[in-house]
Write a protein that holds these residues in place. Structure first.
Motif: not given
Length: 352
Positions: A122-124, A233-235, A227-228, A111-117
């Protein structure tokens, strides 16, 4: 912790590369070692994510952070190492690869990711990937996140993804807490969403004392405030990823494959029931032919059916036959080989 105390403290699995449970020893001795070595030879920047607590055996999922600019090369390198891609619709920057090792009867998933969310979709976002890769360190050929980064990544994973701090993670957080800093990118990302009375130092202190209840009670507040604090970006990511995950459009790019289990009903039933727990491929076990079979094949899935195909006696590319015996272990291996063979054929056919 003072230098003298650090020297006298017993080394833990997460700190001592010679410890049998250290991720460097586990990963370097597993089936993924060659693939990771290939990434290293190609100059790909990578490190394990939460490797200290997640990688326990060769069949476990392996989570890697890679540089965004290296993703194209990663696909090429892993393809040469025998790993095939899995659909990842609505999973943010996640890219999945899988391989079946017949000799060991083990499925390995990367499982590869290119960002840390974080968050269910993965909205945060944290924007910390570049810094984490810059601070990584090498332990016996395995790149690990710096202990301070490992602390924040594990803590945020618990709070934002799981909504709780399991006991095994609490123990690891206590080990990492002395190295945690309140002012790196991950700490600042969390601190921006903390309520009154909380700061990064208080989070570190709670983890150092192993206060799981305090941290767990705090998790929903942190997630909702994050989120608030970043509504656009989050929503937008939450909605987009939720829709993509539901539609799974990439599954229409290839036709699925059927694997028919032939043999005693008791044995075929046991083998079929045991497959989903181990096999990471898009798999459906169905008892009979009909609309459901055609639907799942159209979605690019592998369909396991009990009994021979109707009006067919010979094996074809999209209909594979496996004789199941009372030796359940050996029968599972045969079925897994055919599932892997079928999936590889379908991926290659989709590539044209």
């Amino acid at each position: 912790m003072s230098a003298r105390a650090a020297e006298s403290a017993p080394a833990t699995a997460g700190e001592n590369p010679e410890h049998p449970d250290h991720p460097a020893r586990i990963v370097s001795g597993s089936m993924v070692a060659a693939a990771l070595a290939s990434l290293e030879e190609e100059g790909v920047a990578w490190c394990l994510l939460r490797g200290e607590v997640e990688v326990r055996s060769p069949g476990d999922d392996v989570d890697l952070l890679v540089a965004l600019g290296d993703l194209a090369r990663v696909r090429t390198v892993l393809g040469r190492a025998g790993f095939l891609p899995l659909a990842a619709d609505g999973r943010g920057s996640h890219v999945f690869f899988v391989r079946y090792f017949e000799d060991d009867d083990v499925w390995v998933k990367l499982d590869l990711v290119a960002d840390i969310s974080y968050g269910r979709y993965q909205e945060l976002r944290t924007g910390a990937a570049e810094g984490v890769l810059a601070r990584r360190h090498n332990a016996k050929g395995v790149w690990l996140a710096a202990p301070g980064d490992a602390f924040w990544m594990l803590l945020l994973h618990c709070l934002l993804d799981k909504g709780r701090v399991p006991a095994r993670h609490a123990a690891r957080l206590r080990e990492l807490a002395p190295a945690a800093e309140p002012d790196n990118e991950l700490a600042r990302a969390a601190a921006s969403s903390l309520p009154a009375g909380w700061d990064a130092d208080r989070l570190i202190a709670a983890a150092r004392t192993g206060d799981c209840q305090e941290l767990t009670a705090f998790a929903p507040t942190l997630r909702s405030r994050w989120r608030r604090q970043h509504p656009l970006t989050a929503w937008s990511r939450l909605i987009a990823n939720a829709v993509l995950r539901k539609l799974k459009l990439s599954s229409f790019r290839s036709l699925g494959v059927r694997v028919h289990l032939l043999g005693p009903a008791s044995a075929t039933g046991l083998v079929a029931a045991s497959l989903p727990a181990d096999c990471p491929l898009p798999l459906k076990v169905l008892a009979r032919s009909g609309f459901a079979v055609r639907y799942h094949l159209a979605r690019g899935r592998l369909v396991v059916q009990l009994g021979p195909p109707p009006n067919e006696s010979a094996e074809s590319l999209d209909s594979l036959l496996v004789d199941v015996t009372t030796d359940i272990s050996e029968s599972r291996r045969r079925v897994s080989c055919q599932l892997w063979r079928g999936y590889a054929a379908s991926v290659l056919a989709a590539r044209g």
